[in-house]
Design a protein around this motif. Structure first.
Motif, PDB file in Angstrom:
ATOM      1  N   HIS A  49       0.852  -1.184   0.000  1.00  0.00           N
ATOM      2  CA  HIS A  49       0.000   0.000   0.000  1.00  0.00           C
ATOM      3  C   HIS A  49       0.889   1.236   0.000  1.00  0.00           C
ATOM      4  N   PHE A  50       0.415   2.292  -0.642  1.00  0.00           N
ATOM      5  CA  PHE A  50       1.076   3.589  -0.572  1.00  0.00           C
ATOM      6  C   PHE A  50       0.158   4.587   0.115  1.00  0.00           C
ATOM      7  N   SER A  51       0.785   5.543   0.779  1.00  0.00           N
ATOM      8  CA  SER A  51       0.044   6.690   1.277  1.00  0.00           C
ATOM      9  C   SER A  51      -0.348   7.569   0.109  1.00  0.00           C
ATOM     10  N   THR A  52      -1.097   8.617   0.379  1.00  0.00           N
ATOM     11  CA  THR A  52      -1.300   9.648  -0.628  1.00  0.00           C
ATOM     12  C   THR A  52       0.056  10.288  -0.938  1.00  0.00           C
ATOM     13  N   VAL A  53       0.143  10.954  -2.061  1.00  0.00           N
ATOM     14  CA  VAL A  53       1.408  11.548  -2.495  1.00  0.00           C
ATOM     15  C   VAL A  53       1.799  12.679  -1.545  1.00  0.00           C
ATOM     16  N   TYR A  54       3.039  12.636  -1.079  1.00  0.00           N
ATOM     17  CA  TYR A  54       3.510  13.688  -0.180  1.00  0.00           C
ATOM     18  C   TYR A  54       4.584  14.568  -0.811  1.00  0.00           C
ATOM     19  N   TYR A  55       5.045  14.193  -2.019  1.00  0.00           N
ATOM     20  CA  TYR A  55       6.016  15.041  -2.716  1.00  0.00           C
ATOM     21  C   TYR A  55       5.984  14.713  -4.204  1.00  0.00           C
ATOM     22  N   GLU A  56       6.017  15.763  -5.039  1.00  0.00           N
ATOM     23  CA  GLU A  56       6.033  15.608  -6.488  1.00  0.00           C
ATOM     24  C   GLU A  56       7.449  15.860  -7.005  1.00  0.00           C
ATOM     25  N   ARG A  70      -4.716   4.083   6.250  1.00  0.00           N
ATOM     26  CA  ARG A  70      -5.692   5.158   6.472  1.00  0.00           C
ATOM     27  C   ARG A  70      -5.210   6.132   7.549  1.00  0.00           C
ATOM     28  N   PHE A  71      -4.561   5.605   8.573  1.00  0.00           N
ATOM     29  CA  PHE A  71      -4.024   6.433   9.656  1.00  0.00           C
ATOM     30  C   PHE A  71      -2.929   7.356   9.117  1.00  0.00           C
ATOM     31  N   VAL A  72      -1.989   6.796   8.342  1.00  0.00           N
ATOM     32  CA  VAL A  72      -0.913   7.608   7.770  1.00  0.00           C
ATOM     33  C   VAL A  72      -1.487   8.699   6.879  1.00  0.00           C
ATOM     34  N   ASN A  73      -2.523   8.374   6.115  1.00  0.00           N
ATOM     35  CA  ASN A  73      -3.151   9.389   5.260  1.00  0.00           C
ATOM     36  C   ASN A  73      -3.816  10.491   6.077  1.00  0.00           C
ATOM     37  N   PRO A  89       1.116  18.364  -2.411  1.00  0.00           N
ATOM     38  CA  PRO A  89       0.282  17.587  -3.350  1.00  0.00           C
ATOM     39  C   PRO A  89      -1.085  17.285  -2.742  1.00  0.00           C
ATOM     40  N   ALA A  90      -2.119  17.469  -3.528  1.00  0.00           N
ATOM     41  CA  ALA A  90      -3.475  17.201  -3.052  1.00  0.00           C
ATOM     42  C   ALA A  90      -3.688  15.697  -2.903  1.00  0.00           C
ATOM     43  N   ALA A  91      -4.429  15.319  -1.892  1.00  0.00           N
ATOM     44  CA  ALA A  91      -4.715  13.901  -1.663  1.00  0.00           C
ATOM     45  C   ALA A  91      -5.723  13.393  -2.686  1.00  0.00           C
TER      46      ALA A  91
END
Length: 317
Positions: free
Chosen positions: A162-169, A279-282, A312-314
């Motif tokens: 699983h990946f979190s939402t993007v935190y850096y582009e 989900r927690f990390v997000n 970056p937007a989730a």
């Protein structure tokens, strides 16, 4: 070429980075929690996935020290530390400070935010140094809780973690010597271009459309690529622009060229066995974007490159 004089200095930095793990003291472990069986519902979707879209947070964050019973966060709390997998030679993102011996950077601080959310203390974290080619396996088999290591979220990796939402582009560029006439990677046909084994950067070199094509050279880590570059074993290094900026800061005879030729959305990787942890990390990242923590972290490590952009937007599944 004059840049060879910098080999000794870089080699010394890498030698300091040779010891494994972080030097900060750790709480006495109570033993690793037993992983639960993976259910089909927690598996990643098929290859039609949107790699930027992660699992939606399931409500407000619990108070630190009060993780929901039966959750992976509760197991981490019980253990007494969050185990973060990362590198130790990616300047600005996760590199070992030669004065303190600690691994630090933007990626490490992302992990520290998760530790703070669980414990109320960002220092309740153990750094486990892993190779670029171990990032997926370390997250998948649970040898670390979380991988934050300039790691591109893509559909192939979503099949295993699983990946979190993007935190850096980020985006891939090329580093060459200051006297090189090359303006982009297409100008390096037939030249040796280095990238870390197991990275998407290495794979992307093979997609460059030029005749002849650049010759991809794999090294264990990007620090090894920099040494090879300074010893004239390779002609260039290609990876994410942020990593290259850190390399160029160490070598006045190097420069970064060309436009970005890929998109590299960074996500934190976790085992698929614990979707509640994803989900927690997000939720932690949502708060970081909203309360200015993400911006402050950017300015701390990357502010020299200009004002912090909007985070970056989730995106959610």
């Amino acid at each position: 070429m004059a840049r060879t004089r910098y080999v000794v200095a870089v080699a010394l930095v890498l030698a300091v980075a040779g010891c494994s793990g972080d030097s900060s003291p750790l709480p006495a472990p109570t033993g690793p929690p037993t992983a639960t069986a993976t259910s089909p519902a927690t598996k990643a979707p098929d290859t039609a996935c949107n790699p930027r879209a992660s699992l939606r947070p399931s409500g407000a964050l619990p108070k630190p020290g009060r993780m929901p019973a039966g959750s992976w966060m509760a197991e981490i709390q019980k253990r007494g530390r969050l185990i973060l997998g990362t590198s130790q030679d990616t300047l600005l993102f996760s590199s070992r400070n030669p004065f303190t011996g600690k691994v630090e950077g933007f990626d490490v601080d992302m992990g520290r935010q998760v530790a703070a959310a669980i414990f109320g203390n960002p220092d309740k974290i153990q750094i486990k140094v892993i190779g670029y080619d171990e990032r997926v396996s370390a997250a998948r088999d649970g040898s670390v809780d979380l991988v934050a290591d300039t790691m591109t979220a893509n559909c192939e990796r979503w099949a295993d973690v699983h990946f979190s939402t993007v935190y850096y582009e980020a985006g891939q560029k090329v580093l060459v010597s200051t006297d090189s006439p090359a303006k982009s990677i297409e100008d390096l046909g037939g030249k040796k271009v280095c990238a870390a084994a197991g990275s998407t950067s290495y794979d992307n070199i093979a997609t460059v459309r030029s005749q002849p094509a650049p010759v991809a050279v794999a090294k264990p880590a990007f620090g090894d690529c920099l040494v090879a570059f300074q010893q004239n074993e390779v002609d260039a290094i290609s990876t994410d622009d942020t990593i290259l900026a850190g390399m160029a800061a160490q070598d006045p005879y190097a420069k970064v060229i060309g436009p970005k030729f890929t998109e590299e959305p960074y996500g934190m990787a976790m085992s698929q066995d614990h979707p509640e942890f994803t989900r927690f990390v997000n939720a932690v990242l949502e708060r970081s974007r909203a309360d200015g923590t993400w911006k402050a972290t950017y300015e701390k490590w990357l502010g020299e490159f200009g004002p912090a952009p909007a985070p970056p937007a989730a995106e959610y599944r």
